[in-house]
Design an enzyme around this catalytic site. Sequence first.
Site, PDB file in Angstrom:
ATOM      1  N   ASP A 190       0.838  -1.201   0.000  1.00 45.63           N
ATOM      2  CA  ASP A 190       0.000   0.000   0.000  1.00 45.63           C
ATOM      3  C   ASP A 190       0.876   1.255   0.000  1.00 45.63           C
ATOM      4  OD1 ASP A 190      -2.403  -1.312   0.017  1.00 45.63           O
ATOM      5  OD2 ASP A 190      -2.844  -0.964   2.130  1.00 45.63           O
ATOM      6  N   ARG A 247      -0.946  -0.643  -8.842  1.00 44.41           N
ATOM      7  CA  ARG A 247      -2.289  -0.147  -8.513  1.00 44.41           C
ATOM      8  C   ARG A 247      -2.250   1.386  -8.559  1.00 44.41           C
ATOM      9  NH1 ARG A 247      -3.764  -0.946  -2.509  1.00 44.41           N
ATOM     10  NH2 ARG A 247      -3.981  -3.131  -3.069  1.00 44.41           N
TER      11      ARG A 247
HETATM   12  P1  FDA Z   1     -13.707   9.810  -5.280  1.00 43.38           P
HETATM   13  O1  FDA Z   1     -13.784   9.501  -3.817  1.00 43.38           O
HETATM   14  O2  FDA Z   1     -13.068  11.074  -5.726  1.00 43.38           O
HETATM   15  O3  FDA Z   1     -15.148   9.688  -5.875  1.00 43.38           O
HETATM   16  C1  FDA Z   1     -15.382   9.979  -7.237  1.00 43.38           C
HETATM   17  C2  FDA Z   1     -16.770   9.505  -7.612  1.00 43.38           C
HETATM   18  O4  FDA Z   1     -16.870   8.085  -7.435  1.00 43.38           O
HETATM   19  C3  FDA Z   1     -17.883  10.067  -6.761  1.00 43.38           C
HETATM   20  O5  FDA Z   1     -18.271  11.352  -7.187  1.00 43.38           O
HETATM   21  C4  FDA Z   1     -18.971   9.031  -6.960  1.00 43.38           C
HETATM   22  O6  FDA Z   1     -19.573   9.181  -8.220  1.00 43.38           O
HETATM   23  C5  FDA Z   1     -18.172   7.737  -6.971  1.00 43.38           C
HETATM   24  N1  FDA Z   1     -18.073   7.177  -5.616  1.00 43.38           N
HETATM   25  C6  FDA Z   1     -17.019   7.240  -4.774  1.00 43.38           C
HETATM   26  N2  FDA Z   1     -17.302   6.628  -3.607  1.00 43.38           N
HETATM   27  C7  FDA Z   1     -18.558   6.178  -3.710  1.00 43.38           C
HETATM   28  C8  FDA Z   1     -19.436   5.481  -2.829  1.00 43.38           C
HETATM   29  N3  FDA Z   1     -19.077   5.145  -1.590  1.00 43.38           N
HETATM   30  N4  FDA Z   1     -20.669   5.164  -3.262  1.00 43.38           N
HETATM   31  C9  FDA Z   1     -21.077   5.523  -4.507  1.00 43.38           C
HETATM   32  N5  FDA Z   1     -20.295   6.208  -5.371  1.00 43.38           N
HETATM   33  C10 FDA Z   1     -19.050   6.529  -4.994  1.00 43.38           C
HETATM   34  N6  FDA Z   1      -5.144   5.305  -1.146  1.00 43.38           N
HETATM   35  C11 FDA Z   1      -3.864   5.457  -0.737  1.00 43.38           C
HETATM   36  O7  FDA Z   1      -3.438   6.573  -0.443  1.00 43.38           O
HETATM   37  N7  FDA Z   1      -3.040   4.361  -0.640  1.00 43.38           N
HETATM   38  C12 FDA Z   1      -3.453   3.113  -0.993  1.00 43.38           C
HETATM   39  O8  FDA Z   1      -2.686   2.161  -0.896  1.00 43.38           O
HETATM   40  C13 FDA Z   1      -4.795   2.949  -1.441  1.00 43.38           C
HETATM   41  N8  FDA Z   1      -5.272   1.736  -1.807  1.00 43.38           N
HETATM   42  C14 FDA Z   1      -6.522   1.640  -2.378  1.00 43.38           C
HETATM   43  C15 FDA Z   1      -6.972   0.418  -2.865  1.00 43.38           C
HETATM   44  C16 FDA Z   1      -8.186   0.341  -3.520  1.00 43.38           C
HETATM   45  C17 FDA Z   1      -8.634  -0.967  -4.080  1.00 43.38           C
HETATM   46  C18 FDA Z   1      -9.000   1.506  -3.665  1.00 43.38           C
HETATM   47  C19 FDA Z   1     -10.319   1.468  -4.380  1.00 43.38           C
HETATM   48  C20 FDA Z   1      -8.588   2.698  -3.130  1.00 43.38           C
HETATM   49  C21 FDA Z   1      -7.362   2.776  -2.473  1.00 43.38           C
HETATM   50  N9  FDA Z   1      -6.916   3.975  -1.924  1.00 43.38           N
HETATM   51  C22 FDA Z   1      -5.618   4.086  -1.503  1.00 43.38           C
HETATM   52  C23 FDA Z   1      -7.889   5.104  -1.712  1.00 43.38           C
HETATM   53  C24 FDA Z   1      -7.876   6.087  -2.868  1.00 43.38           C
HETATM   54  O9  FDA Z   1      -6.677   6.792  -2.889  1.00 43.38           O
HETATM   55  C25 FDA Z   1      -9.030   7.078  -2.747  1.00 43.38           C
HETATM   56  O10 FDA Z   1      -8.874   7.817  -1.559  1.00 43.38           O
HETATM   57  C26 FDA Z   1     -10.406   6.439  -2.731  1.00 43.38           C
HETATM   58  O11 FDA Z   1     -10.474   5.358  -3.604  1.00 43.38           O
HETATM   59  C27 FDA Z   1     -11.469   7.456  -3.147  1.00 43.38           C
HETATM   60  O12 FDA Z   1     -11.228   7.889  -4.479  1.00 43.38           O
HETATM   61  P2  FDA Z   1     -12.078   7.425  -5.741  1.00 43.38           P
HETATM   62  O13 FDA Z   1     -11.097   7.216  -6.865  1.00 43.38           O
HETATM   63  O14 FDA Z   1     -12.844   6.218  -5.430  1.00 43.38           O
HETATM   64  O15 FDA Z   1     -12.964   8.626  -6.130  1.00 43.38           O
END
Ligand code: FDA
Length: 306
Positions: free
Chosen positions: A132, A182
């Site tokens: 991670d 990732r």
């Molecule tokens: P973001 O949170 O910006 O959301 C964008 C859009 O996605 C929203 O407007 C909505 O449409 C949709 N959405 C998001 N969440 C939703 C929900 N709960 N329900 C419905 N719709 C939703 N970070 C890190 O710093 N180190 C790491 O090692 C990891 N590892 C990791 C593994 C995996 C498998 C994932 C998915 C994420 C991580 N992360 C991480 C976290 C990552 O950096 C980030 O903070 C979160 O994934 C949130 O960002 P999103 O890309 O999901 O979009």
Amino acid sequence: MLRSLFLAAAGSARLERLVESAPAGRGVVKRFVAGDGAEEALAVSRELADDGLAVSLVHLAEDTESPEQARAVREEYVALLARLRTAGLAPAAEVSVKLSALGQRIDEKVAQEHARAICAAAAESGTTVTLDAEDHGTTDATLETLFELRRDFPSTGAVLQAHLRRTEGDCRELAVSGSRVRLCKGAYSEPESVAFQSPLDVDKAYVRCLNILMSGEGYPMVATHDPRLIAIAEDRARWFDRSTGEYEFQLLHGVRPDEQARLAATGHTVRVYLPYGKQWFGYLMRRFAERPSGVSSLASAVSARK
Ligand code: FDA
């Protein structure tokens, strides 16, 4: 504002007790966390595997402050990996590891040795480890450890955070044959000097990184719930002639389960990041910090106490 409140709440033992003791609180926790121990983690992994989803299991350990704690985390992973093999869940189940949980802040070399032991256990079980990404102060040390581990365990996965200004360069370095990367947006609050601040700039950086990874020779792991970025990733895979086995999507357990099912049904490899362990509270608060609209489920769970 709400985001900072949740991040501050992550350290509140009182709120943790409140959520845990509320009858519906456990349900909210269960949505995002498999359970307290390896037994529950294996059971949920099995259910997800039956639904055609791969998993990356992570043992929740916050603030490892002593060598004993770090060793206990290593032992937990080694035992878990043996159980994954016995249960026939590897290679669809891999593990994600935070070097801070292995004592990176106490002694980088010792944390690296613990990570090496976990990689060896994973190789013996026929599966892999992904390191991670944590706050930007640890990026160099984590990538150094990654390069060391890859000498003996080439499939060890990296995580790159699109919000960091350095990440396009890291993507170029890691978009090589056999390299699993990732790509996520980045979960840590970082200063402007090292990270893009506006959501739009982070999204644009994500797409630039995606272009590098998808056009490169490695194996991109697209970690996001963002519908727009998922669509762009599907698009880029087509542009760069990647078949569905040549990249994967990753989403957090409990987040957009319908989208997880949709992607799997269209033939994509979908891996669910599945945390377990007694120290679930900080993880849960960080999830709410990312999406404060989910607060209503937590509030109603807590207020429903009898
Ligand atoms: P973001 O949170 O910006 O959301 C964008 C859009 O996605 C929203 O407007 C909505 O449409 C949709 N959405 C998001 N969440 C939703 C929900 N709960 N329900 C419905 N719709 C939703 N970070 C890190 O710093 N180190 C790491 O090692 C990891 N590892 C990791 C593994 C995996 C498998 C994932 C998915 C994420 C991580 N992360 C991480 C976290 C990552 O950096 C980030 O903070 C979160 O994934 C949130 O960002 P999103 O890309 O999901 O979009």
